[in-house]
Design an enzyme around this catalytic site. Structure first.
Site, PDB file in Angstrom:
ATOM      1  N   ASN A  53      31.569  46.529  48.496  1.00 20.90           N
ATOM      2  CA  ASN A  53      30.654  47.365  49.278  1.00 20.90           C
ATOM      3  C   ASN A  53      31.439  48.474  49.974  1.00 20.90           C
ATOM      4  O   ASN A  53      32.588  48.287  50.397  1.00 20.90           O
ATOM      5  CB  ASN A  53      29.814  46.545  50.274  1.00 20.90           C
ATOM      6  CG  ASN A  53      30.624  45.668  51.200  1.00 20.90           C
ATOM      7  OD1 ASN A  53      31.671  45.174  50.838  1.00 20.90           O
ATOM      8  ND2 ASN A  53      30.121  45.473  52.415  1.00 20.90           N
ATOM      9  N   GLU A  81      27.484  45.190  44.320  1.00 18.32           N
ATOM     10  CA  GLU A  81      26.899  45.006  42.982  1.00 18.32           C
ATOM     11  C   GLU A  81      26.610  46.360  42.332  1.00 18.32           C
ATOM     12  O   GLU A  81      26.853  46.561  41.151  1.00 18.32           O
ATOM     13  CB  GLU A  81      25.592  44.204  43.077  1.00 18.32           C
ATOM     14  CG  GLU A  81      25.741  42.795  43.611  1.00 18.32           C
ATOM     15  CD  GLU A  81      25.564  42.711  45.123  1.00 18.32           C
ATOM     16  OE1 GLU A  81      26.008  43.627  45.852  1.00 18.32           O
ATOM     17  OE2 GLU A  81      24.977  41.710  45.569  1.00 18.32           O
ATOM     18  N   CYS A 141      26.124  48.951  48.035  1.00 17.90           N
ATOM     19  CA  CYS A 141      26.459  47.533  47.885  1.00 17.90           C
ATOM     20  C   CYS A 141      27.486  47.336  46.773  1.00 17.90           C
ATOM     21  O   CYS A 141      27.585  48.138  45.834  1.00 17.90           O
ATOM     22  CB  CYS A 141      25.216  46.722  47.535  1.00 17.90           C
ATOM     23  SG  CYS A 141      23.989  46.620  48.830  1.00 17.90           S
ATOM     24  N   GLU A 145      30.831  51.155  52.958  1.00 14.94           N
ATOM     25  CA  GLU A 145      29.962  51.608  54.044  1.00 14.94           C
ATOM     26  C   GLU A 145      30.337  53.025  54.473  1.00 14.94           C
ATOM     27  O   GLU A 145      31.512  53.386  54.517  1.00 14.94           O
ATOM     28  CB  GLU A 145      30.049  50.637  55.222  1.00 14.94           C
ATOM     29  CG  GLU A 145      29.536  49.252  54.828  1.00 14.94           C
ATOM     30  CD  GLU A 145      29.558  48.244  55.962  1.00 14.94           C
ATOM     31  OE1 GLU A 145      30.143  48.526  57.025  1.00 14.94           O
ATOM     32  OE2 GLU A 145      28.972  47.156  55.753  1.00 14.94           O
ATOM     33  N   CYS A 162      20.914  41.908  47.202  1.00 14.24           N
ATOM     34  CA  CYS A 162      19.742  42.442  47.892  1.00 14.24           C
ATOM     35  C   CYS A 162      18.722  42.933  46.861  1.00 14.24           C
ATOM     36  O   CYS A 162      19.001  43.013  45.657  1.00 14.24           O
ATOM     37  CB  CYS A 162      20.157  43.587  48.821  1.00 14.24           C
ATOM     38  SG  CYS A 162      20.517  45.130  47.953  1.00 14.24           S
ATOM     39  N   CYS A 194      19.748  45.930  44.644  1.00 17.18           N
ATOM     40  CA  CYS A 194      20.731  45.560  43.621  1.00 17.18           C
ATOM     41  C   CYS A 194      20.083  44.732  42.516  1.00 17.18           C
ATOM     42  O   CYS A 194      20.455  44.847  41.348  1.00 17.18           O
ATOM     43  CB  CYS A 194      21.892  44.806  44.253  1.00 17.18           C
ATOM     44  SG  CYS A 194      22.929  45.882  45.275  1.00 17.18           S
TER      45      CYS A 194
HETATM   46  N1  THU Z   1      25.786  44.238  50.775  1.00 12.42           N
HETATM   47  C1  THU Z   1      26.251  44.159  49.490  1.00 12.42           C
HETATM   48  O1  THU Z   1      27.336  44.655  49.185  1.00 12.42           O
HETATM   49  N2  THU Z   1      25.490  43.507  48.583  1.00 12.42           N
HETATM   50  C2  THU Z   1      24.269  42.950  48.829  1.00 12.42           C
HETATM   51  O2  THU Z   1      23.593  42.504  47.909  1.00 12.42           O
HETATM   52  C3  THU Z   1      23.785  42.885  50.214  1.00 12.42           C
HETATM   53  C4  THU Z   1      24.514  43.688  51.208  1.00 12.42           C
HETATM   54  C5  THU Z   1      26.590  44.946  51.770  1.00 12.42           C
HETATM   55  C6  THU Z   1      25.973  46.250  52.247  1.00 12.42           C
HETATM   56  C7  THU Z   1      26.608  46.381  53.619  1.00 12.42           C
HETATM   57  O3  THU Z   1      27.874  47.020  53.462  1.00 12.42           O
HETATM   58  C8  THU Z   1      26.849  44.968  54.075  1.00 12.42           C
HETATM   59  O4  THU Z   1      26.746  44.155  52.908  1.00 12.42           O
HETATM   60  C9  THU Z   1      25.868  44.470  55.121  1.00 12.42           C
HETATM   61  O5  THU Z   1      24.560  44.618  54.702  1.00 12.42           O
END
Ligand code: THU
Length: 134
Positions: free
Chosen positions: A40, A53, A51, A42, A84, A87
């Site tokens: 991920n 994925e 994310c 940010e 999520c 994704c």
């Molecule tokens: N996140 C992912 O990388 N994958 C997911 O399926 C859910 C959330 C990350 C996004 C963000 O950087 C952190 O998790 C908190 O939501």
């Protein structure tokens, strides 16, 4: 799946998650057999965050994969976190029949079919059907 999980575990160290501190590692396997990883990432304006994925899927597709067969995702929460909703849709567009391995750093694992995680999915053929009619 073991190799895919190891790839996801490895890439998780590169997660850029200064705002949530929630680090995610993901890996997808293309139909070619190759593995693509993602963490991920940010962004300070938050909404542009991507994310793990989706990073992995976009890397795979941008390297020429058109079909994905499996995904592994690892976090440090229990029970292991599933992808999520966004994704799930992205994964489904490139691999509706894939298996998704969800794991955590404590060693817990769960495998689910993407079709179970995203039932009655919206699919690319719906958009393509409209194009064919115009
Ligand atoms: N996140 C992912 O990388 N994958 C997911 O399926 C859910 C959330 C990350 C996004 C963000 O950087 C952190 O998790 C908190 O939501």
């Amino acid at each position: 799946m073991k190799e895919l999980l190891e790839a996801a575990r490895h890439v998780r160290q590169f997660a850029h998650a200064p705002y949530s501190t929630f680090k995610v590692g993901a890996a997808v396997r293309g139909a070619s057999g190759a593995i693509y990883t993602g963490c991920n990432i940010e962004i300070s304006s938050y909404s542009h965050t991507c994310c793990a994925e989706r990073v992995a899927v976009f890397k795979a597709v941008s390297e020429g994969e058109t079909r994905l067969v499996a995904c592994a995702v690892i976090t440090d929460v229990s029970p292991p976190a599933p992808p999520c909703g966004a994704c799930r849709q992205v994964l489904h567009d490139f691999g509706p029949d894939m298996s998704v391995l969800m794991a955590n750093t404590a060693g817990e694992q769960q495998v689910m079919a993407l079709r179970v995680l995203l039932p009655n999915a919206f699919t690319p053929d719906k958009v393509l059907d409209v194009l064919r009619r115009t």
